[in-house]
Design a protein around this motif. Structure first.
Motif, PDB file in Angstrom:
ATOM      1  N   GLN A 144       1.157  -1.381   0.000  1.00 29.64           N
ATOM      2  CA  GLN A 144      -0.099   0.389  -0.428  1.00 29.64           C
ATOM      3  C   GLN A 144       0.837   1.129   0.131  1.00 29.64           C
ATOM      4  OE1 GLN A 144      -2.078   1.828   3.270  1.00 29.64           O
ATOM      5  NE2 GLN A 144      -3.987   1.581   2.385  1.00 29.64           N
ATOM      6  N   ILE A 172      -4.154  -4.581  -0.767  1.00 32.35           N
ATOM      7  CA  ILE A 172      -4.528  -3.975  -0.967  1.00 32.35           C
ATOM      8  C   ILE A 172      -5.491  -3.594   0.508  1.00 32.35           C
ATOM      9  CG2 ILE A 172      -4.957  -1.741  -1.433  1.00 32.35           C
ATOM     10  CD1 ILE A 172      -2.201  -2.184  -2.515  1.00 32.35           C
ATOM     11  N   GLU A 176      -5.753  -1.326   4.028  1.00 35.71           N
ATOM     12  CA  GLU A 176      -6.662  -0.972   4.323  1.00 35.71           C
ATOM     13  C   GLU A 176      -7.426  -1.073   5.662  1.00 35.71           C
ATOM     14  OE1 GLU A 176      -9.284  -0.318   0.441  1.00 35.71           O
ATOM     15  OE2 GLU A 176      -7.438   0.873  -0.479  1.00 35.71           O
TER      16      GLU A 176
END
Length: 292
Positions: A144, A172, A176
């Motif tokens: 990321q 990703i 997150e």
């Protein structure tokens, strides 16, 4: 000025899973032989942008004991920066020396001209992939970081590191959720959430924030009770009722005025149909008589 070493993260990352020795172009035996290690002060070392965010303290202690008994077998690698030394490779060795309260540590010092500083995050990621497996959390957060630094889409990042777009997408999503949970709960890196594998985060991703928290709590309680996280199938069953339902489109509500207008239009259409039907009947009768 020496030419900067050619660095292709796609080629290197694609080979990293083989754990071949020293694929990092800045740590190859050819380059290492060109630079003799020197002792540099521990307090002059800067550590930044390391993909590894979590370190096993017991492992660091074992390494420190080994260094104390046998010495450091491989020097760390640094580059000069702002009158100090930025660590490129060897943070575990650096931490072990700090644990031993050493004043200095053997290091190979690279010149600024030899390293493209924009590639340092990739270099450190590759080095960790080669020498020590990153935790899935560290790998997700590192990817990321690379994506954000280069302002890339998942597809662009996947192409650059020679991975599938789906693989990058799941990593990703993992990152997150970690960022979201850390922000909301001030979670430190020793928290069990950083042990949850990407495969389980894949089941959590479709949930909203509050239900993600419920699912994460469910996983952590399972770890605390049984010493391991619930299986993916068990998690899938747990989150099934938490997933958002696909709501059918509500029928539009009509006002009385709109309803009256529609009824009026319908009546006119019926009237036209009646006139056409009469004309149709007359034409059919005329044709029938003509045939006789």
């Amino acid at each position: 000025m020496k030419n900067k070493t050619n660095f292709n993260p796609a080629d290197i990352l694609s080979k990293a899973s083989n754990r071949t020795s020293s694929l990092n172009p800045f740590l190859s035996s050819e380059n290492a032989n060109q630079h003799q290690a020197i002792d540099i002060p521990i307090d002059q070392i800067i550590t930044e942008n390391n993909p590894r965010k979590t370190f096993n303290e017991a492992s660091i202690r074992e390494l420190a004991d080994s260094i104390s008994q046998y010495g450091l077998l491989q020097p760390i690698v640094v580059r000069k920066k702002a009158g100090k030394y930025e660590l490129i490779n060897g943070e575990r060795r650096y931490r072990a020396h700090k644990l031993l309260k050493s004043k200095t540590i053997p290091a190979v010092v690279k010149n600024v001209e030899q390293i493209d500083i924009t590639k340092l995050p990739e270099i450190k990621l590759v080095e960790n992939l080669q020498r020590e497996d990153l935790s899935e959390a560290d790998l997700a957060l590192s990817l990321q970081e690379l994506k954000n630094r280069h302002k890339e889409t998942n597809e662009q990042l996947a192409k650059r590191i020679n991975k599938s777009a789906q693989w990058v997408k799941t990593k990703i999503a993992h990152a997150e959720i970690l960022k979201e949970s850390s922000l909301n709960a001030n979670v430190d890196k020793s928290h069990p959430i950083y042990q949850i594998p990407t495969s389980l985060f894949t089941e959590i991703a479709p949930l909203d924030v509050s239900n993600r928290k419920k699912a994460i709590d469910y996983l952590i309680k399972g770890l605390e009770k049984k010493g391991d996280f619930p299986s993916r199938n068990d998690l899938r069953e747990y989150v099934r009722p938490l997933k958002p339902n696909k709501q059918t489109k509500a029928k539009p509500k009509l006002s009385q005025l709109e309803l009256k207008d529609l009824k009026s239009k319908l009546a006119k259409i019926k009237e036209k149909i009646s006139v056409l039907q009469n004309e149709k009947a007359i034409l059919e009768e005329t044709i029938r008589k003509y045939k006789k």
